[in-house]
Design an enzyme around this catalytic site. Structure first.
Site, PDB file in Angstrom:
ATOM      1  CG  HIS A  92      -0.134  -0.020   2.515  1.00  0.00           C
ATOM      2  ND1 HIS A  92       0.455   1.103   3.071  1.00  0.00           N
ATOM      3  CD2 HIS A  92       0.181  -1.045   3.327  1.00  0.00           C
ATOM      4  CE1 HIS A  92       1.093   0.773   4.179  1.00  0.00           C
ATOM      5  NE2 HIS A  92       0.952  -0.525   4.362  1.00  0.00           N
ATOM      6  CD  GLU A 113       1.757  -6.160   7.615  1.00  0.00           C
ATOM      7  OE1 GLU A 113       1.800  -7.362   7.271  1.00  0.00           O
ATOM      8  OE2 GLU A 113       2.561  -5.306   7.204  1.00  0.00           O
TER       9      GLU A 113
END
Length: 222
Positions: free
Chosen positions: A8, A82
């Site tokens: 990201h 994550e």
């Protein structure tokens, strides 16, 4: 299948080098928005047929320009989130970051029963990522892009790719909107073709920074 694993764009927590892994997570910084906007041009040569993102806000914002350019729907999956920092959440001290990264990289080396304090273990983390990759492969798409996170991309790649080991993942970070390009399939295995645009080989250079999940073990935040 060509599999593009994309970290990201930059977030405020990246700037502070914090272990920020809980949902929904922060949005992008102005630089992160610029990084996301640049992805369609950077990946213009890739004929992306399926686009995935994690459940965290930053990955969906990063994927949005790609979705707009390709006309693809963003498929949101929790398995791409994550690695959970557990009790280390929102810490940025060296001890916490090193504990987090060395635990994650130990999973790539086969010690999957090891657990992040208060978080998940390697069996759980790798299995959830595997499930999304298998889902994408089952669609028949020849090229799939997945916007995910630094630590989980590095850990999964080192665990599953035949030509990238734990030492490589420990030494090579992944910058914001950095891309790891793999080729293969869940049943036959994976091979890394490029790491942030560079062919993978013994001549590869040093790490990239961009928050604890994207930096090398030696560059953990202090």
């Amino acid at each position: 299948m060509r599999l593009l694993l994309i970290r990201h764009g930059q977030t405020p927590s990246n700037l502070k080098h914090l272990l920020d892994t809980a949902a929904p997570g922060p949005a992008l910084t102005p630089l992160g928005e610029e990084q996301a906007a640049a992805l369609p041009e950077a990946l213009a040569d890739e004929r992306i047929e399926a686009l995935y993102a994690s459940t965290l806000l930053r990955t969906r914002l990063t994927a949005a320009p790609l979705a707009a350019r390709t006309g693809l729907e963003i498929v949101v999956r929790d398995g791409l989130r994550e690695l959970s920092a557990g009790d280390l959440e929102m810490r940025g001290d060296r001890e916490a970051v090193e504990t987090y990264l060395t635990t994650a990289l130990a999973w790539s080396d086969g010690d999957t029963g090891r657990r992040v304090p208060g978080g998940e273990n390697g069996v759980e983390a790798l299995a959830r990522f595997d499930s999304v990759v298998a889902e994408a492969a089952a669609t028949g798409a020849e090229t799939v892009a997945m916007v995910s996170h630094g630590a989980v991309i590095r850990t999964w790649t080192a665990a599953r790719a035949e030509n990238v080991d734990t030492a490589f993942a420990a030494a090579h970070g992944l910058g914001n909107t950095g891309v790891v390009l793999l080729s293969g399939a869940p049943d036959s295995g994976w091979r890394v073709l490029h790491w942030e645009g560079r062919p993978v080989g013994p001549e590869e250079g040093g790490p990239r920074e961009g928050g604890p999940a994207g930096e090398s073990v030696g560059d953990a935040a202090g």
